[in-house]
Design a protein around this motif. Structure first.
Motif, PDB file in Angstrom:
ATOM      1  N   UNK A   1       0.859  -1.176   0.000  1.00 60.46           N
ATOM      2  CA  UNK A   1       0.000   0.000   0.000  1.00 60.46           C
ATOM      3  C   UNK A   1       0.898   1.231   0.000  1.00 60.46           C
ATOM      4  N   UNK A   2       0.548   2.215  -0.799  1.00 61.77           N
ATOM      5  CA  UNK A   2       1.352   3.427  -0.905  1.00 61.77           C
ATOM      6  C   UNK A   2       1.229   4.274   0.358  1.00 61.77           C
ATOM      7  N   UNK A   3       2.131   5.230   0.488  1.00 67.72           N
ATOM      8  CA  UNK A   3       2.086   6.142   1.635  1.00 67.72           C
ATOM      9  C   UNK A   3       0.772   6.903   1.647  1.00 67.72           C
ATOM     10  N   UNK A   4       0.345   7.368   0.473  1.00 64.11           N
ATOM     11  CA  UNK A   4      -0.929   8.099   0.400  1.00 64.11           C
ATOM     12  C   UNK A   4      -2.074   7.210   0.850  1.00 64.11           C
ATOM     13  N   UNK A   5      -2.025   5.947   0.458  1.00 61.78           N
ATOM     14  CA  UNK A   5      -3.065   5.008   0.861  1.00 61.78           C
ATOM     15  C   UNK A   5      -3.085   4.783   2.362  1.00 61.78           C
ATOM     16  N   UNK A   6      -1.909   4.618   2.950  1.00 59.82           N
ATOM     17  CA  UNK A   6      -1.822   4.415   4.393  1.00 59.82           C
ATOM     18  C   UNK A   6      -2.290   5.646   5.159  1.00 59.82           C
ATOM     19  N   UNK A   7      -1.840   6.823   4.704  1.00 63.80           N
ATOM     20  CA  UNK A   7      -2.261   8.056   5.353  1.00 63.80           C
ATOM     21  C   UNK A   7      -3.764   8.263   5.193  1.00 63.80           C
ATOM     22  N   UNK A   8      -4.245   7.962   4.025  1.00 65.52           N
ATOM     23  CA  UNK A   8      -5.672   8.109   3.769  1.00 65.52           C
ATOM     24  C   UNK A   8      -6.499   7.178   4.634  1.00 65.52           C
ATOM     25  N   UNK A   9      -6.048   5.936   4.764  1.00 65.18           N
ATOM     26  CA  UNK A   9      -6.747   4.971   5.605  1.00 65.18           C
ATOM     27  C   UNK A   9      -6.745   5.422   7.061  1.00 65.18           C
ATOM     28  N   UNK A  10      -5.607   5.916   7.526  1.00 69.68           N
ATOM     29  CA  UNK A  10      -5.529   6.400   8.905  1.00 69.68           C
ATOM     30  C   UNK A  10      -6.481   7.570   9.120  1.00 69.68           C
ATOM     31  N   UNK A  11      -6.528   8.487   8.174  1.00 72.81           N
ATOM     32  CA  UNK A  11      -7.429   9.634   8.303  1.00 72.81           C
ATOM     33  C   UNK A  11      -8.882   9.192   8.220  1.00 72.81           C
ATOM     34  N   UNK A  12      -9.172   8.246   7.356  1.00 72.58           N
ATOM     35  CA  UNK A  12     -10.536   7.744   7.235  1.00 72.58           C
ATOM     36  C   UNK A  12     -10.987   7.091   8.534  1.00 72.58           C
ATOM     37  N   UNK A  13     -10.137   6.259   9.111  1.00 77.07           N
ATOM     38  CA  UNK A  13     -10.471   5.611  10.385  1.00 77.07           C
ATOM     39  C   UNK A  13     -10.672   6.660  11.460  1.00 77.07           C
ATOM     40  N   UNK A  14      -9.779   7.630  11.509  1.00 73.68           N
ATOM     41  CA  UNK A  14      -9.919   8.713  12.482  1.00 73.68           C
ATOM     42  C   UNK A  14     -11.218   9.460  12.270  1.00 73.68           C
ATOM     43  N   UNK A  15     -11.548   9.705  11.007  1.00 75.75           N
ATOM     44  CA  UNK A  15     -12.793  10.401  10.692  1.00 75.75           C
ATOM     45  C   UNK A  15     -14.015   9.607  11.110  1.00 75.75           C
ATOM     46  N   UNK A  16     -13.960   8.293  10.906  1.00 75.52           N
ATOM     47  CA  UNK A  16     -15.088   7.455  11.308  1.00 75.52           C
ATOM     48  C   UNK A  16     -15.249   7.433  12.825  1.00 75.52           C
TER      49      UNK A  16
END
Length: 96
Positions: A1-16
């Protein structure tokens, strides 16, 4: 998974997780000069990824820099204003 993907997933989880709380998270991205032309596409890809993830998470999105100057304020001034405008107390996440 790319850095953008990992950061995006972390932000999405945080957002949820933050969705259960009344506070809205804020994402502030400060874009600098690309430097060498070969880096410009990567920086643009990162900006787009953060924009999309912030929207999916329902976060307030603030982008600073990366384009022509907007008025007399510098990017540093705009960052200081954005940070000053954020809530100092409470449970809202601030991603910088």
């Amino acid at each position: 998974m790319s850095i953008a993907g990992k950061l995006g997933l972390a932000l999405l989880i945080s957002g949820l997780l933050a969705a259960a709380l009344p506070a809205q998270p804020t994402v502030i991205v400060v874009l600098g000069a690309a430097g060498e032309a070969e880096y410009a596409p990567d920086l643009e890809q990162q900006r787009k990824a953060w924009t999309e993830v912030a929207a999916k998470a329902g976060a307030k999105w603030i982008a600073i820099g990366g384009g022509p100057a907007e008025g007399p304020l510098t990017d540093r001034d705009r960052l200081q204003q954005a940070l000053a405008a954020e809530e100092k107390a409470g449970l809202a996440d601030l991603w910088l």
